[in-house]
Design a protein around this motif. Structure first.
Motif, PDB file in Angstrom:
ATOM      1  N   ARG A   1      39.879   0.877  45.547  1.00 39.09           N
ATOM      2  CA  ARG A   1      40.585  -0.347  45.130  1.00 39.09           C
ATOM      3  C   ARG A   1      39.594  -1.444  44.759  1.00 39.09           C
ATOM      4  O   ARG A   1      39.806  -2.193  43.796  1.00 39.09           O
ATOM      5  N   ARG A   2      38.495  -1.542  45.497  1.00 37.57           N
ATOM      6  CA  ARG A   2      37.481  -2.538  45.176  1.00 37.57           C
ATOM      7  C   ARG A   2      36.806  -2.231  43.841  1.00 37.57           C
ATOM      8  O   ARG A   2      36.492  -3.138  43.061  1.00 37.57           O
TER       9      ARG A   2
ATOM     10  N   GLY B   1      39.117  -3.313  41.173  1.00 43.52           N
ATOM     11  CA  GLY B   1      39.149  -4.770  41.119  1.00 43.52           C
ATOM     12  C   GLY B   1      37.903  -5.382  40.508  1.00 43.52           C
ATOM     13  O   GLY B   1      37.938  -6.503  39.998  1.00 43.52           O
TER      14      GLY B   1
END
Length: 227
Positions: free
Chosen positions: A72-73, A76
């Motif tokens: 997810r990072r 992002g």
């Protein structure tokens, strides 16, 4: 790290003679993959390609305590998940990601398999170089994801970044290049060629040693580093 190969048996012959590796039987690692060992220590894996359209390539995996959160990072920060994290039996959780410039790397959340049994010795992993079109952007992206591991005061260097054009043609895509340590670079380059590989980039000097880029007998690129 692992190599995705069309012919694992041919890979065993090539790397076994080149580095002195021995190999587990299929089923002792995961699926049809085999562990590569040096003096009993796990140093890599060779895996059959599940789709012939996949590239023949070495992949470096970054350790993470939570592959899902790291994925997810990555998204992002402008990267993308190529293969979402998935369990590899009880060994751990793996995934594939790409940075904003398209360089692909692996994610590894350890279960019973923590990673390298040996590195920095002759015939084992010693360095990963990211060849990218935008070094400043790469520093920001990877520094944000792995700051302590890459830049911490107590970290042992394993990773570098360079502009693609320093070594490769300008049209070469961004990519990670796995380096194996060589005691005598000239001797091992001769062995690569005898075994059916080829020298892609002749020896050149870097801040971390003398390097040559080669391909194995199936086309997977890697580097040889003499410190």
């Amino acid at each position: 790290m692992d190599a995705q190969l069309s012919d694992v048996e041919a890979g065993k012959r090539f790397y076994g003679e080149l580095f002195g590796w021995t190999f587990s039987e299929p089923g002792q690692a995961y699926g049809s993959s085999v562990w590569a060992r040096l003096d009993g220590d796990r140093v890599a894996a060779l895996s059959p390609k599940v789709d012939g359209r996949m590239p023949t390539v070495w992949t470096v995996y970054f350790a993470t305590p939570d592959a899902g959160a790291l994925g997810r990072r990555i998204a992002g920060a402008g990267g993308q998940l190529v293969v979402a994290p998935f369990p590899v039996g009880d060994l751990g959780t793996a995934g594939l990601a790409a940075d904003p410039d398209g360089a692909v790397f692996g994610l590894w959340q350890a279960g019973t398999h923590p990673g390298f049994g040996r590195r920095h010795a002759p015939g084992t992993f010693v360095w990963a170089e990211l060849y990218t079109r935008d070094v400043a952007a790469a520093n920001t992206f990877y520094g944000g994801l792995f700051h302590e591991a890459l830049f911490g005061a107590d970290a042992e260097p394993d990773f570098g970044r360079a502009d693609v054009g320093e070594v490769f043609p300008a049209e070469m895509p961004s990519h990670f290049l796995t380096h194996f340590r060589a005691e005598d670079l000239d001797d091992i380059l001769g062995a690569v060629q005898r075994l059916g590989g080829r020298v892609q980039v002749p020896p050149f000097e870097t801040s971390y040693g003398r390097v040559a880029v080669v391909t194995d007998n199936q086309g997977a690129s890697f580097a040889l580093l003499q410190r």
